[in-house]
Design an enzyme around this catalytic site. Structure first.
Site, PDB file in Angstrom:
ATOM      1  N   SER A  49     -51.373  13.489  12.394  1.00 62.07           N
ATOM      2  CA  SER A  49     -52.143  14.559  13.334  1.00 62.07           C
ATOM      3  C   SER A  49     -52.549  14.220  13.252  1.00 62.07           C
ATOM      4  O   SER A  49     -53.843  13.812  13.048  1.00 62.07           O
ATOM      5  CB  SER A  49     -51.768  15.504  11.763  1.00 62.07           C
ATOM      6  N   LYS A  62     -43.747  25.702  14.365  1.00 64.21           N
ATOM      7  CA  LYS A  62     -44.180  27.060  14.469  1.00 64.21           C
ATOM      8  C   LYS A  62     -43.676  28.579  15.243  1.00 64.21           C
ATOM      9  O   LYS A  62     -44.591  29.526  15.498  1.00 64.21           O
ATOM     10  CB  LYS A  62     -44.643  26.203  16.165  1.00 64.21           C
TER      11      LYS A  62
END
Ligand code: ATR
Length: 269
Positions: free
Chosen positions: A17, A68
């Site tokens: 990330s 998500k």
């Protein structure tokens, strides 16, 4: 008392990330002191980690794959754009409550700003999963002319056809043999599953990838076929982060300098 605001990105995998780096570069533009960490989190761990972070006094959370959609269950409030996308990439914590939002769509549109306008364009979209849900409404709002969505699972592509009249769907083998203006890769297919793309015969002016990894199968396909007008998802990643930064801090960071810095980081590796 330590009053440095705390932020975190959760996902699985998470090591790759770039969010901590992006947010620290944004923070420098405003002389803000903040702590931004990353945490490997599975769907099963999500609710515990959200609660722990809230109790620790955290201010904001970013979520990446595969969390998500799962996160929808655990927030107290949902923004209209997150509700439509049925997925959350940004949470802000206020008064002990979790507010879920989705900045992917706006990030996608802003990342195209200096490259191409989608109005009246004929689009081919590869993939029909959560990543497309995150940006679909924003694409429609740009008043595109037509969209063809190709996906391995055609039924998932048909979900989008129900929401917009000028849209056709198919599997990859049956993509119409016409010249598209723009192709957008929303799949998560990596080089090790390259057989999916190998036989694709697509002609277009512009190729946009939602992935920013060098492991993207679509990137390999574009390189193999010498498609010069290819853009990775790095700019979208930075733009969606900038909108999240705005939600958390109320100020809009400059994105171009962060883009150049990340390219420099990559070249120095
Ligand atoms: P999700 O749908 O779980 O939110 P995503 O990354 O947004 O995840 O979407 C995954 C997309 O990549 C889907 O379009 C998926 O195709 P299916 O809908 O048919 O599953 C596609 N994808 C991922 N791996 C793939 C593979 N090995 N072959 C073909 N398509 C693949």
């Amino acid at each position: 008392m330590n009053d440095i605001k705390k932020f975190i990105v959760m996902g699985d995998p998470i090591q790759h990330s770039l969010s901590p780096r992006i947010h620290s570069l944004f923070a420098r533009q405003f002389d803000l002191d903040l702590e931004y960490t990353k945490l490997l989190t599975t769907k099963q761990d999500l609710v515990n980690h959200l609660n722990k972070f809230k109790l620790s006094g955290g201010t904001g959370i970013n979520l990446t794959s595969p969390l998500k959609e799962e996160a929808i269950k655990y927030v107290d409030h949902l923004s209209p754009r997150a509700k439509y996308a049925k997925s959350i990439n940004t949470i802000y914590i206020r008064d002990n409550k979790l507010f879920g939002d989705n900045t992917d769509g706006i990030g996608f549109i802003r990342s195209l700003k200096n490259i191409i306008a989608l109005k009246d364009k004929n689009l081919l979209i590869l993939g029909a999963g959560g990543a497309l849900k995150g940006i679909f409404l924003h694409i429609i709002q740009e008043q595109v002319a037509r969209i063809h969505v190709a996906n391995r699972t055609v039924a998932k592509a048909s979900f989008f056809a129900k929401q917009y009249s000028n849209i056709t769907v198919s599997c990859y083998a049956q993509i119409p043999k016409i010249k598209f203006d723009v192709v957008i890769n929303t799949t998560s297919i990596l080089k090790n599953c390259f057989e999916v793309f190998e036989l694709l015969d697509i002609s277009a002016d512009f190729f946009f990838d939602l992935q920013y990894s060098n492991d993207s199968a679509f990137l390999k396909w574009c390189l193999d076929r010498k498609k010069e007008r290819y853009t990775s998802g790095l700019s979208m990643l930075i733009e969606q982060a900038a909108e999240g930064f705005y939600l958390w801090h109320g100020v809009k960071p400059k994105t171009d300098i962060v883009f150049n810095k990340l390219i420099q980081d990559e070249n120095e590796k």
